[in-house]
Scaffold this active site. Structure first.
Site, PDB file in Angstrom:
ATOM      1  N   HIS B 261       0.839  -1.214   0.000  1.00  0.00           N
ATOM      2  CA  HIS B 261       0.000   0.000   0.000  1.00  0.00           C
ATOM      3  C   HIS B 261       0.872   1.261   0.000  1.00  0.00           C
ATOM      4  O   HIS B 261       0.734   2.121  -0.883  1.00  0.00           O
ATOM      5  CB  HIS B 261      -0.903  -0.012   1.243  1.00  0.00           C
ATOM      6  N   GLU B 262       1.769   1.365   0.953  1.00  0.00           N
ATOM      7  CA  GLU B 262       2.628   2.546   1.025  1.00  0.00           C
ATOM      8  C   GLU B 262       3.554   2.588  -0.198  1.00  0.00           C
ATOM      9  O   GLU B 262       3.858   3.664  -0.727  1.00  0.00           O
ATOM     10  CB  GLU B 262       3.438   2.562   2.326  1.00  0.00           C
ATOM     11  N   HIS B 265       1.834   4.405  -2.938  1.00  0.00           N
ATOM     12  CA  HIS B 265       2.001   5.860  -2.815  1.00  0.00           C
ATOM     13  C   HIS B 265       3.377   6.275  -3.329  1.00  0.00           C
ATOM     14  O   HIS B 265       3.519   7.261  -4.060  1.00  0.00           O
ATOM     15  CB  HIS B 265       1.904   6.287  -1.342  1.00  0.00           C
ATOM     16  N   GLU B 291      -4.649   7.770  -2.878  1.00  0.00           N
ATOM     17  CA  GLU B 291      -5.146   6.534  -2.268  1.00  0.00           C
ATOM     18  C   GLU B 291      -5.566   5.547  -3.353  1.00  0.00           C
ATOM     19  O   GLU B 291      -5.507   4.337  -3.166  1.00  0.00           O
ATOM     20  CB  GLU B 291      -6.302   6.819  -1.308  1.00  0.00           C
TER      21      GLU B 291
END
Lengths: 497, 497
Positions: B261-262, B265, B291
């Site tokens: 997830h990170e 980004h 997001e």
């Protein structure tokens, strides 16, 4: 009228503190976890912030405020008066530097530091050389802007240590050389230190570090420990102090003494009086006083037999397999093994000042003599041969080993040796006033920290370093305390009589 | 004339970037390793720096430069024109706030964040309440200064997502609720996920994280990974991106999906065009687009069967004992286990948007309705019962679980659900253009990153988010892609037909 100025001056100091905090954090980050590729951006940010600081520092408004405070010194909080005094001196030092040179230097220094890391890794002095030359040239210019007629190196020494000059240091290092070289020469038989190089897993070493920080009384709520290639201490105020260490799985004493050394710096900062904590006076007063504290805890306390006796049971608990056949006395003897070596930060207490002396001599010739930066490796190696009798195999373990020059810190090294010498005189005074060694043997450093807080720490930068130390010693500084201490300690350890 | 302004404006932007860098780093530090006792000092430093930014941002000189650049838009680099346009909007938002309120808010927000950490630990909502109320009151005032006659919450939504309003979100969440609640209700039998909770040592999980970062193509020279209680991503420019994760020894998938997830980004930031990297346009354009990327990699790719097939051999190599009796398919099924739960960040893909919906409804009532902050826990718990059918045992796992409100991020949550929905529409477009899943099955995400760079990443904040996403979709946004995708995926996984 003066109340209004005081109020504005306090606001100005708060602002200055904030900028220094931001730049300090950026520097800390750069030396810990910053991704390497971010280097150029950080340099630019440093440039912007240092320009803002330069402007604040040198503005006519600041000068006017400081002048007014000094003119009304009897009506103003003495802490502000002292702040204004010191700032006036420092402004004189900075304001004579053209702003673009000041900002460019900040950027160049950031770059030099980054290049040095890589050059050291590759043992590539020529890679580092142009950056080093740039810093040396800038430092020479800056010193001459400030004191056009004085020897450059003296001006630089004075920056770290007010009043310090080459005459004092020449005498100091002569005493050190004359008294210690013969002691070193007498050492023949070395103790067995093989148990220091057994396998000490890093996870257990971390637990040991936590224990040592507890022994030093460092509150983790205000002091953290991290890990870097080169251990260091930084603080943004006494409320945010950070030390780092470096673990070697086969050298348990390396991190141990890094933690105690950096912990000594942290202990100083943490015990500055709250009243001055957030002002420019709320920091250690000079490099030698600071190094005096770190080396006091590292060597005079940390490498003493009572201290080893105090912590050894805990060490055996943390490292049962590694230390089961070792006594506290064996360990004490091992961590005091004295032998000429290559790396300053790993040098024993006895040969250490010779490492510093070599750097001092080189710096002196670099700034006021005819030594050129390109010849540093050759001269470095020659002096290591002459004074320590060893051959330097490569620049990584030679002239590139320390980060100081890459950060523009010329004239800083002598404070390590001076600081070491301070400790020997301090402990004599303490011994006269209370039973230091019973406390140490009980693992209780509180009375020592309390004494140092009373005589040194709480004052931050309020007093001049010379005055501060003379009051703490109860006498003028005398380097023979240091040479006597080392001579006695190593004569006994090595049965030299 | 205009050349001179352009030059000054560039210098101004460089300065602004530097301050944001310093504040960003300070915020990162506060959320990673800063000793807790340093909190108040950091608040003061934030106050000083944010005041400087406010002054730069709102000064008449800045306004004049921007006005002139916009007046000469045809003669000026379009990147600067767009920067000036966005800055003009943002200045309008900020300049209407009295400076002392702006600075105080920065300080209050720093404090609230620190109190929240402790309050969460203690599950003590009343401890956090006064700080929360202060932030809410300030945010209400700020919104009204900017748009006195508009509903407050709409103004706040628009800040994170230009053009977003409650009508759009009401419709969006209605679609989500109407379509997904029946799917969730049909799920009865759950797969065996016990192997996810075997003992996965953190040292090995760190190796796994490094591997995942390689799979995502993240260059460690510009992107580091750290460890924090709450994983997050921060970047100072695309050249310095930092993600964090949190390891649980008995939940291998927790850190795995935090990293992906990170990492999503980070992938976005790392692929912004170099030409705009150091300008204010050199960052992800909006929260939902951001997001959208993180949740795209986490779920649409990371929780797909082809991806699990690609990485599973490496997982078995890193965790041989833990995964020897597990197949890639077992693992795929386990990481997609769907079940109403307490914690948003640990929620499965299917129930996730309901967590967000609850926060959205509460925020709407908090800012434009009659809900008071003190009643948040009660309403939170009531809605979790109503929509997810579960009882909230304490505020730590309820209303205190997320950090957003403590950072003043109201109106931010909806972007998580919107972003998730974006991914479903994006993958459909990609599938039409190239063979996405063969690449994924081969562990090669490069074609996907290249596609996203081409259509989204490289633009940074040049385009408006709506335009950017419509061009990437090749059509207007349609949330039924998202509900269709989830319905199909979970119908198949749970054999619901």
């Amino acid at each position: 009228m003066i109340e209004e100025t005081v109020k504005r001056y306090r606001a100005y100091l708060g602002k200055l503190r904030a900028y220094r905090h931001a730049m300090g954090l950026m520097n800390y980050d750069m030396n810990t976890i910053m991704p390497k590729g971010a280097g150029p951006i950080v340099g630019e940010t440093f440039g912007v912030l240092s320009e803002a600081v330069y402007d604040m520092y040198t503005s006519p408004e600041t000068e006017a405020m400081q002048r007014e405070i000094l003119a009304h010194r009897d009506e103003v909080d003495p802490i502000l008066v002292r702040t204004a005094e010191l700032a006036t001196e420092e402004r004189a030092r900075i304001a004579c530097i053209p702003k673009d040179e000041y900002v460019q230097y900040t950027i160049d220094q950031t770059t030099a530091d980054q290049v040095w890391h890589e050059a050291k890794l590759k043992s590539d002095f020529p890679m580092f050389l142009p950056h080093l030359e740039k810093l040396i040239a800038a430092k020479k210019r800056f010193a001459r802007y400030y004191r056009p007629d004085a020897p450059v190196y003296g001006t630089m020494l004075d920056e770290y240590e007010k009043g310090l000059c080459t005459e004092t240091l020449d005498r100091f290092f002569k005493t050190v050389r004359d008294r210690l070289v013969p002691v070193i020469a007498k050492i023949k038989e070395q103790p067995d230190v093989s148990f220091l190089h057994r396998y000490y897993p890093i996870a257990e070493q971390r637990i040991f570090s936590d224990y040592l920080m507890d022994v030093l009384g460092l509150d983790r709520n205000h002091c953290i420990i991290g890990e870097t290639e080169h251990p260091f201490t930084t603080e943004f105020t006494k409320y945010d102090v950070r030390i780092t260490t470096h673990y070697h799985e086969d050298m348990v004493e390396a991190s141990m003494y890094s933690v105690i050394h950096e912990g000594g710096h942290a202990t100083y900062e943490r015990n500055i009086a709250d009243e001055i904590a957030k002002t420019p006076l709320g920091r250690g007063v000079s490099m030698s006083v600071h190094e005096g504290q770190s080396r006091f805890f590292e060597n005079i306390i940390g490498r003493s037999e009572p201290f080893i006796e105090a912590i050894f049971p805990k060490m055996q608990e943390i490292f049962p397999a590694q230390l089961k056949d070792v006594t506290a006395h064996d360990f004490y003897v091992a961590v005091n093994k004295a032998e000429p070596s290559l790396i300053r930060t790993e040098a024993d207490e006895l040969t250490y000042p010779l490492h510093v002396m070599i750097r001092y001599e080189l710096e002196k010739r670099l700034f006021d003599g005819d030594l050129e930066a390109k010849d540093l490796p050759k001269e470095w190696n020659r002096m290591y041969k002459e004074y320590l009798g060893i051959d330097v195999p490569d620049d990584r373990r030679g002239v590139l080993q320390d980060s100081h020059w890459a950060s523009g810190l010329f004239g800083y090294f002598p404070s390590y040796a001076l600081g070491s010498a301070f400790g020997a005189q301090l402990i004599k005074r303490m011994e006269r006033e209370f039973d230091v060694w019973s406390s140490v043997r009980a693992g209780d450093l509180k009375p020592i920290v309390a004494w140092l807080t009373e005589h040194i720490y709480r004052f931050g930068s309020i007093k001049e370093p010379t005055q501060l130390m003379e009051e703490a010693f109860g006498a003028p500084f005398d380097p023979t305390y240091y040479t006597d201490y080392l001579t006695a300690k190593f004569t006994k350890l090595y049965h030299l009589n």
